[in-house]
Design a protein around this motif. Sequence first.
Motif, PDB file in Angstrom:
ATOM      1  N   TYR A   1      88.706  35.314 -52.052  1.00 41.28           N
ATOM      2  CA  TYR A   1      87.933  36.006 -51.020  1.00 41.28           C
ATOM      3  C   TYR A   1      88.940  36.478 -49.987  1.00 41.28           C
ATOM      4  CZ  TYR A   1      83.417  34.288 -52.683  1.00 41.28           C
ATOM      5  OH  TYR A   1      82.298  34.041 -53.425  1.00 41.28           O
TER       6      TYR A   1
ATOM      7  N   PHE B   1      82.043  23.349 -56.605  1.00 41.93           N
ATOM      8  CA  PHE B   1      82.715  24.472 -55.934  1.00 41.93           C
ATOM      9  C   PHE B   1      83.978  23.941 -55.264  1.00 41.93           C
ATOM     10  CE2 PHE B   1      83.728  27.671 -52.844  1.00 41.93           C
ATOM     11  CZ  PHE B   1      83.388  28.852 -53.475  1.00 41.93           C
TER      12      PHE B   1
ATOM     13  N   CYS C   1      81.533  36.510 -42.228  1.00 42.15           N
ATOM     14  CA  CYS C   1      81.215  35.909 -43.522  1.00 42.15           C
ATOM     15  C   CYS C   1      81.152  36.977 -44.608  1.00 42.15           C
ATOM     16  CB  CYS C   1      79.908  35.130 -43.463  1.00 42.15           C
ATOM     17  SG  CYS C   1      78.446  36.103 -43.191  1.00 42.15           S
TER      18      CYS C   1
ATOM     19  N   VAL D   1      89.419  30.178 -54.347  1.00 40.05           N
ATOM     20  CA  VAL D   1      88.328  29.263 -54.696  1.00 40.05           C
ATOM     21  C   VAL D   1      88.119  29.264 -56.211  1.00 40.05           C
ATOM     22  CG1 VAL D   1      87.161  29.654 -52.482  1.00 40.05           C
ATOM     23  CG2 VAL D   1      86.501  31.001 -54.481  1.00 40.05           C
TER      24      VAL D   1
ATOM     25  N   ILE E   1      76.585  32.381 -53.138  1.00 45.40           N
ATOM     26  CA  ILE E   1      77.643  31.726 -52.359  1.00 45.40           C
ATOM     27  C   ILE E   1      78.131  32.726 -51.322  1.00 45.40           C
ATOM     28  CG2 ILE E   1      80.092  31.007 -52.439  1.00 45.40           C
ATOM     29  CD1 ILE E   1      78.397  28.785 -53.458  1.00 45.40           C
ATOM     30  N   ASN E   2      78.401  32.224 -50.114  1.00 44.57           N
ATOM     31  CA  ASN E   2      79.158  33.040 -49.174  1.00 44.57           C
ATOM     32  C   ASN E   2      80.129  32.159 -48.407  1.00 44.57           C
ATOM     33  OD1 ASN E   2      76.774  32.201 -47.562  1.00 44.57           O
ATOM     34  ND2 ASN E   2      77.731  33.445 -45.975  1.00 44.57           N
ATOM     35  N   ILE E   3      81.225  32.775 -47.993  1.00 46.38           N
ATOM     36  CA  ILE E   3      82.306  32.099 -47.282  1.00 46.38           C
ATOM     37  C   ILE E   3      82.276  32.570 -45.831  1.00 46.38           C
ATOM     38  CG2 ILE E   3      84.804  31.730 -47.162  1.00 46.38           C
ATOM     39  CD1 ILE E   3      83.721  30.750 -49.809  1.00 46.38           C
ATOM     40  N   ASN E   4      82.270  31.617 -44.902  1.00 53.10           N
ATOM     41  CA  ASN E   4      82.253  31.917 -43.471  1.00 53.10           C
ATOM     42  C   ASN E   4      83.566  31.476 -42.841  1.00 53.10           C
ATOM     43  OD1 ASN E   4      79.061  32.315 -42.733  1.00 53.10           O
ATOM     44  ND2 ASN E   4      79.397  30.940 -44.453  1.00 53.10           N
TER      45      ASN E   4
ATOM     46  N   GLU F   1      75.750  27.795 -49.871  1.00 54.51           N
ATOM     47  CA  GLU F   1      75.030  28.121 -51.100  1.00 54.51           C
ATOM     48  C   GLU F   1      73.601  28.514 -50.729  1.00 54.51           C
ATOM     49  OE1 GLU F   1      73.870  25.947 -55.307  1.00 54.51           O
ATOM     50  OE2 GLU F   1      74.143  24.731 -53.520  1.00 54.51           O
TER      51      GLU F   1
ATOM     52  N   VAL G   1      81.556  26.983 -46.601  1.00 55.27           N
ATOM     53  CA  VAL G   1      81.029  27.534 -47.846  1.00 55.27           C
ATOM     54  C   VAL G   1      79.535  27.226 -47.874  1.00 55.27           C
ATOM     55  CG1 VAL G   1      81.136  27.482 -50.367  1.00 55.27           C
ATOM     56  CG2 VAL G   1      83.232  27.132 -49.008  1.00 55.27           C
TER      57      VAL G   1
ATOM     58  N   VAL H   1      87.545  24.738 -53.002  1.00 61.59           N
ATOM     59  CA  VAL H   1      88.392  25.587 -52.153  1.00 61.59           C
ATOM     60  C   VAL H   1      89.816  25.087 -52.348  1.00 61.59           C
ATOM     61  CG1 VAL H   1      88.950  26.351 -49.818  1.00 61.59           C
ATOM     62  CG2 VAL H   1      86.558  25.983 -50.463  1.00 61.59           C
TER      63      VAL H   1
END
Length: 185
Positions: A128, A60, A115, A88, A97-100, A150, A148, A62
């Motif tokens: 994102y 993954f 997030c 990304v 997957i999430n982005i905070n 998972e 990031v 960024v």
Amino acid sequence: VLFVSHNITAVKALCNSGILLDKGTIQTAGKIESVVDTYLMKTNDELTSFVQIEKEAEGFHVHSISVSNNGGDGNFSIEEDLIISIKVSGKKDFDSININLFFNSLEETMIFETCSPAEKFEAGEYFYQCIVPGKSLNDNIYKIDLMVVELSQNILLFLKDVVSIKGVEEKRDGAWMGKFPGLVR
């Protein structure tokens, strides 16, 4: 006694003199007001609306973060929506997957976190986007961390102070021109 902190309020309250270090090298030393002023000027120099990141973990990647630029580089109008875009890519599929994003004060106090939903991520390149509504933030400097995650538990990447931005308030009509208190409105 040695006191180490980025908390400007605590430093000013507890110290008469100080040393500013950058990557282990003394940048300045002297009376605390002078050292704090140097630190704040350095922080203003770090304001930017775009950062090329290029960090990868477990397939993954960024690539970059950009912030809507409603003024000078790194400045945003607190009256307008603040739009943060994160580019990304993934070399493989991920189940979740999430982005905070963590918004912090100069004193490193976490103000709030937001997030993306945890979603299946298919190999490819994506953006994102986070939108902070106008009139939510105040005219302060914010340092943003990016994380990031998972499967809602495995941190793939944690990037501290990935971007620094400053809220700018336009001149208001009326007699009172004071600053609104707080880091958020």
